[in-house]
Design a protein around this motif. Structure first.
Motif, PDB file in Angstrom:
ATOM      1  N   GLY A 197      -0.141  -5.140   1.909  1.00  0.00           N
ATOM      2  CA  GLY A 197       0.723  -3.961   2.046  1.00  0.00           C
ATOM      3  C   GLY A 197       0.180  -2.976   3.054  1.00  0.00           C
ATOM      4  O   GLY A 197       0.922  -2.394   3.848  1.00  0.00           O
ATOM      5  N   ILE A 198      -1.140  -2.782   3.038  1.00  0.00           N
ATOM      6  CA  ILE A 198      -1.768  -1.900   4.021  1.00  0.00           C
ATOM      7  C   ILE A 198      -1.587  -2.471   5.421  1.00  0.00           C
ATOM      8  O   ILE A 198      -1.253  -1.747   6.366  1.00  0.00           O
ATOM      9  CB  ILE A 198      -3.258  -1.714   3.690  1.00  0.00           C
TER      10      ILE A 198
ATOM     11  N   HIS B 137      -0.533  -7.522  -2.712  1.00  0.00           N
ATOM     12  CA  HIS B 137       0.228  -6.275  -2.671  1.00  0.00           C
ATOM     13  C   HIS B 137      -0.535  -5.118  -2.028  1.00  0.00           C
ATOM     14  O   HIS B 137       0.053  -4.339  -1.271  1.00  0.00           O
ATOM     15  CB  HIS B 137       0.675  -5.902  -4.083  1.00  0.00           C
ATOM     16  N   LEU B 138      -1.816  -5.000  -2.326  1.00  0.00           N
ATOM     17  CA  LEU B 138      -2.592  -3.895  -1.779  1.00  0.00           C
ATOM     18  C   LEU B 138      -3.012  -4.158  -0.335  1.00  0.00           C
ATOM     19  O   LEU B 138      -2.651  -3.407   0.574  1.00  0.00           O
ATOM     20  CB  LEU B 138      -3.820  -3.642  -2.644  1.00  0.00           C
TER      21      LEU B 138
ATOM     22  N   GLY C 163      -2.999   5.986  -1.123  1.00  0.00           N
ATOM     23  CA  GLY C 163      -4.043   5.226  -1.797  1.00  0.00           C
ATOM     24  C   GLY C 163      -4.981   6.107  -2.591  1.00  0.00           C
ATOM     25  O   GLY C 163      -5.319   5.799  -3.749  1.00  0.00           O
TER      26      GLY C 163
ATOM     27  N   HIS D 247       4.164  -1.459  -3.017  1.00  0.00           N
ATOM     28  CA  HIS D 247       3.240  -2.575  -3.223  1.00  0.00           C
ATOM     29  C   HIS D 247       1.779  -2.149  -3.192  1.00  0.00           C
ATOM     30  O   HIS D 247       1.010  -2.486  -4.108  1.00  0.00           O
ATOM     31  CB  HIS D 247       3.538  -3.668  -2.197  1.00  0.00           C
ATOM     32  N   ALA D 248       1.364  -1.452  -2.160  1.00  0.00           N
ATOM     33  CA  ALA D 248      -0.029  -0.996  -2.134  1.00  0.00           C
ATOM     34  C   ALA D 248      -0.298  -0.005  -3.260  1.00  0.00           C
ATOM     35  O   ALA D 248      -1.393  -0.003  -3.845  1.00  0.00           O
ATOM     36  CB  ALA D 248      -0.353  -0.366  -0.776  1.00  0.00           C
TER      37      ALA D 248
ATOM     38  N   SER E  37       6.004  -1.193   1.649  1.00  0.00           N
ATOM     39  CA  SER E  37       4.750  -1.955   1.692  1.00  0.00           C
ATOM     40  C   SER E  37       3.610  -1.162   1.073  1.00  0.00           C
ATOM     41  O   SER E  37       2.768  -1.710   0.353  1.00  0.00           O
ATOM     42  CB  SER E  37       4.388  -2.317   3.138  1.00  0.00           C
ATOM     43  N   THR E  38       3.578   0.140   1.355  1.00  0.00           N
ATOM     44  CA  THR E  38       2.561   1.004   0.767  1.00  0.00           C
ATOM     45  C   THR E  38       3.101   1.784  -0.420  1.00  0.00           C
ATOM     46  O   THR E  38       2.462   1.868  -1.472  1.00  0.00           O
ATOM     47  CB  THR E  38       2.000   1.981   1.815  1.00  0.00           C
TER      48      THR E  38
ATOM     49  N   VAL F  22      -1.246   5.801   4.463  1.00  0.00           N
ATOM     50  CA  VAL F  22      -1.895   4.834   3.570  1.00  0.00           C
ATOM     51  C   VAL F  22      -3.037   5.488   2.797  1.00  0.00           C
ATOM     52  O   VAL F  22      -3.163   5.309   1.574  1.00  0.00           O
ATOM     53  CB  VAL F  22      -2.413   3.621   4.369  1.00  0.00           C
TER      54      VAL F  22
END
Length: 443
Positions: free
Chosen positions: A369-370, A365-366, A396, A206-207, A202-203, A392
């Motif tokens: 995702g977070i 996605h961002l 990030g 995607h993120a 997810s991160t 994250v």
């Protein structure tokens, strides 16, 4: 023994092949206990990998449908080119950056090439390392995640970015940026040691792609006419919602490989049952995200917005990707549904900030995702909210800052934005000299 005396010799002779077959079957079953986990896990990687590869087609169709017809060919070109570049860059330097233990695979080119050789043709079980899966299947599966990260960037920056600067950025993202941040978790790095958890990315995927896209959108600026001087947002409809819907369904299908393959094992009853659980949870989250966006757009706007529903399903998928195994079906519904809600509110929020995201990749996605990553402790007792937030923020900050630097360098050296005339007339003719729908443009 007494019974055998009552059976004719010919009958006994006829039974001998059956006895021998049973003995061979028993021996084969015993042998499968040794090679079975290797075979099944390798198969899981291969099946999962080609399902995730099919997501590349989903991104291409989604983006082709959500851009204007004058830019469709450029988007399709970007999508096939970015996958090809990712495949080469991940082999060239990415895989060894992501998995530090693989730096010294023997080969004539030394450590620069991550996978210098696959297993030999016709490998015998006695010569195989049966503790995991084949090198080829592992590399193939991991490559697909790398390419997915680049696909996320493509849609956000559509309709105003030059082709070659985008592809150069893709090479840096897939060869260096993604492998480094992914190594912090999946390569046994510091986030993994801290207890950070991101099951399928997810991160990490995607993120990370969303942060790279956000950096690019800020440097690139919005499309001409997207925002008025008074601050109003001007809708710019896509060319083909049928293609966008097809792309969403393809992505939904591919996600079963994305999350299911991330179980990383299929050699036991428990492993394969967990894969089925992941499939069910993944599907539930997608459905919940779509329904949440469906209802919310009706309530907020008075009409259902198909593009929001499509992105709601994708946001549900992104949200559940951080932990698709441990939630119940009900919790999967909640996690995915919140992802769908996020999209409906995040899209206009970006517009207020004048960040032009053509396909809605940043909300999907961002931001989703977070959310999915931070939600992991709700269903996983082995993680903490603090650790998830640290993960994250670390990923990030790294991806956003490095991406920002790369975008600024590209802007200063070769320029990243097409001319105003090219943007108004469409990138297809200026960049490629061909159109996706020539018969319509000439009509």
């Amino acid at each position: 023994m007494k019974l055998m005396k009552l059976i004719p010799a010919t009958a006994v002779a006829s039974l001998l092949p059956l006895v021998a077959f049973a003995q061979d079957a028993e021996a084969a079953a015993s042998g499968f206990d040794e090679v079975g986990p290797y075979i099944m896990t390798t198969l899981l990687f291969l099946v999962g990998g080609f399902l995730v590869f099919w997501m590349a087609a989903g991104f291409a169709m989604l983006e082709a449908g959500l851009v204007r017809s004058k830019n469709v060919t450029t988007q399709l070109t970007k999508n096939i080119a970015l996958f090809a570049i990712a495949a080469i860059m991940y082999w060239l330097i990415g895989f060894n950056l992501m998995y530090p233990g693989e730096w010294w695979i023997a080969g004539i080119m030394g450590p620069w090439f991550s996978v210098t050789s696959l297993e030999p043709v016709g490998l015998a079980a006695a010569d195989a390392s049966l503790d995991y899966a084949s090198v080829g299947s592992d590399f193939f599966f991991q490559l697909m995640f790398c390419a997915t990260t680049a696909s996320i960037v493509s849609g956000t920056l559509a309709e105003r970015i030059k082709l070659w600067p985008f592809l150069i950025f893709t090479a840096v993202l897939t060869g260096v940026i993604y492998p480094i941040e992914a190594s912090w978790q999946w390569g046994g790095g510091f986030l993994s040691e801290m207890g950070f958890s991101d099951f399928a990315g997810s991160t990490l995927v995607h993120a990370a792609g969303g942060f790279a896209a956000l950096a690019g959108a800020i440097v690139l600026g919005p499309r001409i006419g997207k925002y008025t001087k008074e601050g109003k947002t001007v809708p710019i409809p896509g060319s083909n919602l049928a293609l966008a819907t097809l792309g969403t369904f393809i992505l939904w299908l591919g996600w079963f490989g994305f999350n299911g393959g991330s179980q990383l094992a299929a050699g036991t009853v428990g492993d394969i049952t967990d894969v089925s659980r992941i499939f069910a949870n993944t599907n539930m989250a997608a459905a919940a995200g779509a329904v949440a966006a469906l209802i919310l757009t009706q309530v907020v706007y008075g009409k259902v917005d198909l593009t929001m529903v499509l992105n709601g399903a994708l946001a549900g998928l992104v949200s559940i990707t951080a932990e698709p195994l441990t939630p119940s079906l009900f919790m999967s519904l909640i996690i995915g549904g919140i992802g769908g809600v996020i999209v409906v509110f995040a899209v206009p929020m970006l517009d207020k900030l004048k960040i032009d995201d053509v396909v809605g990749a940043i909300p999907v996605h961002l931001i989703a995702g977070i959310w999915g990553t931070i939600a992991v402790p709700l269903t996983n007792d082995g993680t903490s909210f603090g650790t998830q937030i640290i993960g994250v923020v670390s990923i990030g900050a790294f991806v956003f800052i490095v991406s920002l630097i790369v975008w600024f360098i590209l802007k200063a050296t070769m320029g990243i934005r097409v001319s105003e005339e090219t943007e108004i007339n469409g990138l297809d003719m200026a960049e490629l000299g061909m159109e996706a729908y020539p018969e319509f443009s000439k009509g």
